[in-house]
Design an enzyme around this catalytic site. Structure first.
Site, mmCIF file in Angstrom:
data_model
loop_
_atom_site.group_PDB
_atom_site.id
_atom_site.type_symbol
_atom_site.label_atom_id
_atom_site.label_comp_id
_atom_site.label_asym_id
_atom_site.label_seq_id
_atom_site.Cartn_x
_atom_site.Cartn_y
_atom_site.Cartn_z
ATOM 1 N N ARG A 288 -130.773 -47.532 -71.773
ATOM 2 C CA ARG A 288 -131.697 -47.709 -72.890
ATOM 3 C C ARG A 288 -133.040 -47.266 -72.356
ATOM 4 O O ARG A 288 -133.487 -47.783 -71.332
ATOM 5 C CB ARG A 288 -131.737 -49.198 -73.282
ATOM 6 C CG ARG A 288 -131.018 -49.517 -74.566
ATOM 7 C CD ARG A 288 -131.137 -50.977 -74.911
ATOM 8 N NE ARG A 288 -132.440 -51.354 -75.469
ATOM 9 C CZ ARG A 288 -132.644 -52.462 -76.165
ATOM 10 N NH1 ARG A 288 -131.668 -53.302 -76.381
ATOM 11 N NH2 ARG A 288 -133.839 -52.736 -76.640
ATOM 12 N N ARG B 28 -129.067 -56.198 -67.437
ATOM 13 C CA ARG B 28 -128.422 -55.666 -68.641
ATOM 14 C C ARG B 28 -128.286 -54.156 -68.505
ATOM 15 O O ARG B 28 -127.243 -53.591 -68.812
ATOM 16 C CB ARG B 28 -129.269 -56.021 -69.874
ATOM 17 C CG ARG B 28 -128.835 -55.319 -71.145
ATOM 18 C CD ARG B 28 -129.466 -55.953 -72.370
ATOM 19 N NE ARG B 28 -130.777 -55.403 -72.677
ATOM 20 C CZ ARG B 28 -131.595 -55.905 -73.612
ATOM 21 N NH1 ARG B 28 -131.246 -56.980 -74.299
ATOM 22 N NH2 ARG B 28 -132.754 -55.357 -73.851
#
Ligand code: AMP
Length: 189
Positions: free
Chosen positions: A135, A127
Site C-alpha cells: 500500500r 501489516r
C-alpha cells in the site's frame, strides 16, 4: 444496525468492520477500499486520488461524499451498514447527516477505537510486511503523517458525535476478540 467506526489508521477499524459484517449481515462501507479499487481499475476518480492517498492526505470531501451517497442507495444497505474510514472531517460528518436524513435513515452508534500512536506505526509496518501487498501509504513516514491528519481533521468528530449522544469508545490496544466484545457491549449496552 447502522454504525460508524472511528479511529486512527491501524486502530483495527477494518478488522472489526469485517467481524461486524459477519455478525449483523450488513455491508462494510470502506471509502479507502472503494478508492483503492478505483485506483486498480484506473478510473478517473482513482487516478486523481492516487497521488493524494500515497502522500497520506485526505481526498476532497465532495469525492468521498459522492462515493458514500451512491453506496448507501444500494439494496444491501437497507438492513444497515458499518462505515469504516468515513466520515473523516466535520464537513463529511455534516454531509452524512444530510444524506441519512434524505434517505430516512439514522445512526445507531459511533464507535471510537482508541489507540496509542507509536503502537500504530509498528502495527501498520507489520501489516505491510505480512500482507505482502504494497500500500503506497503504509511506510513509516506516511503513517506518521496520516496520524497527524487524523489528529487535526478527524479527531474533532469525537466531540461532534459525543454531542449527539452517539459516541462509544473502546480500547483498540486490546486483543482483537476483546475489542470485538467491547464493541458488542458498546452497541447493545
Ligand atoms: P483507509 O484505508 O481508510 O486508511 O484510507 C486510505 C486513504 O484513502 C486515506 O489516507 C485517504 O487518502 C483516503 N480516504 C479514505 N477515506 C477517506 C475519507 N473519508 N476522506 C478523505 N480521504 C479518505
Amino acid at each position: 444496525m447502522r454504525l460508524i467506526l472511528l479511529g486512527p489508521p491501524g486502530a483495527g477499524k477494518g478488522t472489526q468492520a469485517k467481524i461486524l459484517v459477519e455478525t449483523y449481515g450488513i455491508p462494510q462501507l470502506s471509502t479507502g477500499d472503494i478508492l483503492r479499487s478505483a485506483i486498480a481499475a484506473r478510473t478517473p476518480m482513482g487516478l486523481a486520488a492516487k497521488e493524494i492517498m500515497d502522500r497520506g492526505d485526505l481526498v476532497p470531501d465532495h469525492v468521498v461524499n459522492g462515493i458514500v451517497s451512491e453506496r448507501l442507495d444500494k439494496d444491501d444497505c437497507a438492513k444497515g451498514f458499518v462505515l469504516d474510514g468515513f466520515p473523516r472531517t466535520i464537513p463529511q460528518a455534516e454531509a452524512l447527516d444530510g444524506m441519512l436524513t434524505d434517505k430516512g435513515m439514522s445512526l445507531d452508534a459511533v464507535v471510537e477505537i482508541t489507540a496509542d500512536a507509536d503502537v500504530l506505526v509498528s502495527r501498520i509496518a507489520n501489516r505491510a510486511k505480512e500482507s505482502g501487498v504494497a500500500r503506497g501509504d503504509d511506510n513509516e513516514e506516511v503513517v506518521r503523517y496520516r496520524l497527524n491528519v487524523y489528529r487535526e481533521q478527524t479527531a474533532p468528530l469525537v466531540e461532534f458525535y459525543r454531542g449527539k449522544g452517539l459516541l462509544r469508545s473502546v480500547d483498540g490496544m486490546e486483543a482483537v476478540d476483546t475489542v470485538t466484545e467491547a464493541i458488542r457491549h458498546a452497541v447493545h449496552g
